[in-house]
Design a protein around this motif. Sequence first.
Motif, PDB file in Angstrom:
ATOM      1  N   VAL A  13       0.845  -1.202   0.000  1.00  0.00           N
ATOM      2  CA  VAL A  13       0.000   0.000   0.000  1.00  0.00           C
ATOM      3  C   VAL A  13       0.875   1.245   0.000  1.00  0.00           C
ATOM      4  N   ALA A  14       1.961   1.200   0.748  1.00  0.00           N
ATOM      5  CA  ALA A  14       2.880   2.341   0.785  1.00  0.00           C
ATOM      6  C   ALA A  14       3.524   2.563  -0.577  1.00  0.00           C
ATOM      7  N   ALA A  15       3.867   1.483  -1.280  1.00  0.00           N
ATOM      8  CA  ALA A  15       4.477   1.613  -2.606  1.00  0.00           C
ATOM      9  C   ALA A  15       3.497   2.236  -3.590  1.00  0.00           C
ATOM     10  N   VAL A  16       2.242   1.813  -3.548  1.00  0.00           N
ATOM     11  CA  VAL A  16       1.225   2.405  -4.428  1.00  0.00           C
ATOM     12  C   VAL A  16       1.028   3.875  -4.090  1.00  0.00           C
ATOM     13  N   PHE A  17       1.002   4.205  -2.807  1.00  0.00           N
ATOM     14  CA  PHE A  17       0.862   5.591  -2.375  1.00  0.00           C
ATOM     15  C   PHE A  17       1.997   6.455  -2.913  1.00  0.00           C
ATOM     16  N   ILE A  18       3.223   5.951  -2.839  1.00  0.00           N
ATOM     17  CA  ILE A  18       4.378   6.705  -3.320  1.00  0.00           C
ATOM     18  C   ILE A  18       4.285   6.936  -4.823  1.00  0.00           C
ATOM     19  N   VAL A  19       3.935   5.898  -5.581  1.00  0.00           N
ATOM     20  CA  VAL A  19       3.837   6.029  -7.041  1.00  0.00           C
ATOM     21  C   VAL A  19       2.732   7.008  -7.419  1.00  0.00           C
ATOM     22  N   VAL A  20       1.585   6.926  -6.743  1.00  0.00           N
ATOM     23  CA  VAL A  20       0.474   7.839  -7.046  1.00  0.00           C
ATOM     24  C   VAL A  20       0.848   9.275  -6.715  1.00  0.00           C
ATOM     25  N   MET A  21       1.523   9.498  -5.605  1.00  0.00           N
ATOM     26  CA  MET A  21       1.897  10.862  -5.231  1.00  0.00           C
ATOM     27  C   MET A  21       2.917  11.447  -6.215  1.00  0.00           C
ATOM     28  N   TYR A  22       3.889  10.651  -6.645  1.00  0.00           N
ATOM     29  CA  TYR A  22       4.834  11.135  -7.650  1.00  0.00           C
ATOM     30  C   TYR A  22       4.125  11.425  -8.971  1.00  0.00           C
ATOM     31  N   ALA A  23       3.160  10.580  -9.336  1.00  0.00           N
ATOM     32  CA  ALA A  23       2.405  10.806 -10.573  1.00  0.00           C
ATOM     33  C   ALA A  23       1.607  12.105 -10.493  1.00  0.00           C
ATOM     34  N   LEU A  24       0.950  12.349  -9.363  1.00  0.00           N
ATOM     35  CA  LEU A  24       0.173  13.578  -9.210  1.00  0.00           C
ATOM     36  C   LEU A  24       1.073  14.814  -9.214  1.00  0.00           C
ATOM     37  N   MET A  25       2.209  14.721  -8.549  1.00  0.00           N
ATOM     38  CA  MET A  25       3.125  15.865  -8.535  1.00  0.00           C
ATOM     39  C   MET A  25       3.694  16.125  -9.932  1.00  0.00           C
ATOM     40  N   GLY A  26       4.028  15.069 -10.652  1.00  0.00           N
ATOM     41  CA  GLY A  26       4.524  15.241 -12.019  1.00  0.00           C
ATOM     42  C   GLY A  26       3.481  15.854 -12.923  1.00  0.00           C
ATOM     43  N   ALA A  27       2.228  15.393 -12.795  1.00  0.00           N
ATOM     44  CA  ALA A  27       1.148  15.942 -13.614  1.00  0.00           C
ATOM     45  C   ALA A  27       0.892  17.406 -13.275  1.00  0.00           C
ATOM     46  N   LEU A  28       0.887  17.731 -11.998  1.00  0.00           N
ATOM     47  CA  LEU A  28       0.647  19.117 -11.580  1.00  0.00           C
ATOM     48  C   LEU A  28       1.746  20.051 -12.070  1.00  0.00           C
ATOM     49  N   LEU A  29       2.988  19.661 -11.853  1.00  0.00           N
ATOM     50  CA  LEU A  29       4.095  20.532 -12.262  1.00  0.00           C
ATOM     51  C   LEU A  29       4.173  20.680 -13.777  1.00  0.00           C
ATOM     52  N   SER A  30       3.895  19.606 -14.504  1.00  0.00           N
ATOM     53  CA  SER A  30       3.921  19.689 -15.964  1.00  0.00           C
ATOM     54  C   SER A  30       2.797  20.566 -16.494  1.00  0.00           C
ATOM     55  N   ALA A  31       1.609  20.406 -15.933  1.00  0.00           N
ATOM     56  CA  ALA A  31       0.475  21.215 -16.384  1.00  0.00           C
ATOM     57  C   ALA A  31       0.689  22.686 -16.066  1.00  0.00           C
ATOM     58  N   LEU A  32       1.230  22.977 -14.891  1.00  0.00           N
ATOM     59  CA  LEU A  32       1.484  24.371 -14.532  1.00  0.00           C
ATOM     60  C   LEU A  32       2.555  24.991 -15.425  1.00  0.00           C
ATOM     61  N   SER A  33       3.605  24.248 -15.702  1.00  0.00           N
ATOM     62  CA  SER A  33       4.646  24.808 -16.565  1.00  0.00           C
ATOM     63  C   SER A  33       4.143  24.983 -17.994  1.00  0.00           C
ATOM     64  N   ALA A  34       3.304  24.077 -18.476  1.00  0.00           N
ATOM     65  CA  ALA A  34       2.733  24.229 -19.821  1.00  0.00           C
ATOM     66  C   ALA A  34       1.767  25.402 -19.864  1.00  0.00           C
ATOM     67  N   ALA A  35       1.033  25.625 -18.789  1.00  0.00           N
ATOM     68  CA  ALA A  35       0.100  26.755 -18.749  1.00  0.00           C
ATOM     69  C   ALA A  35       0.839  28.081 -18.750  1.00  0.00           C
ATOM     70  N   VAL A  36       1.992  28.117 -18.121  1.00  0.00           N
ATOM     71  CA  VAL A  36       2.777  29.354 -18.081  1.00  0.00           C
ATOM     72  C   VAL A  36       3.421  29.619 -19.443  1.00  0.00           C
ATOM     73  N   LEU A  37       3.921  28.555 -20.091  1.00  0.00           N
ATOM     74  CA  LEU A  37       4.644  28.733 -21.340  1.00  0.00           C
ATOM     75  C   LEU A  37       3.739  28.914 -22.553  1.00  0.00           C
ATOM     76  N   SER A  38       2.578  28.309 -22.555  1.00  0.00           N
ATOM     77  CA  SER A  38       1.661  28.453 -23.689  1.00  0.00           C
ATOM     78  C   SER A  38       0.244  28.617 -23.155  1.00  0.00           C
ATOM     79  N   HIS A  39      -0.602  29.220 -23.935  1.00  0.00           N
ATOM     80  CA  HIS A  39      -1.954  29.507 -23.482  1.00  0.00           C
ATOM     81  C   HIS A  39      -2.971  28.498 -23.988  1.00  0.00           C
ATOM     82  N   GLY A  40      -2.545  27.449 -24.666  1.00  0.00           N
ATOM     83  CA  GLY A  40      -3.465  26.441 -25.184  1.00  0.00           C
ATOM     84  C   GLY A  40      -3.772  25.382 -24.136  1.00  0.00           C
ATOM     85  N   SER A  41      -5.047  25.029 -23.973  1.00  0.00           N
ATOM     86  CA  SER A  41      -5.409  24.037 -22.964  1.00  0.00           C
ATOM     87  C   SER A  41      -5.005  22.628 -23.389  1.00  0.00           C
ATOM     88  N   ALA A  42      -4.908  22.382 -24.694  1.00  0.00           N
ATOM     89  CA  ALA A  42      -4.498  21.054 -25.158  1.00  0.00           C
ATOM     90  C   ALA A  42      -3.070  20.749 -24.713  1.00  0.00           C
TER      91      ALA A  42
END
Length: 77
Positions: A13-42
């Motif tokens: 359960v701890a391993a799944v928690f770690i993988v999910v948290m890294y996935a969420l952080m990666g998705a959040l940081l990537s989406a935020l950086s893409a939103a700053v660099l370009s204005h397209g939602s795609a």
Amino acid sequence: MSGGLPLLRNRHVAAVFIVVMYALMGALLSALSAAVLSHGSAWGWAAAVVGGFLGAAFGVWRIRRTPEGECADEDNA
């Protein structure tokens, strides 16, 4: 392992928690950086998906790299 959340004392359960948290952080940081660099939602969605996959892969890599001595033994918990 002393302390911590009782649910996360199970190493699977701890391993799944770690993988999910890294996935969420990666998705959040990537989406935020893409939103700053370009204005397209795609681009934001594409970056969030790629960041999520890369974050999950990083989490799995970190778990596999952990030395056996640091892994909690289920019998000792």
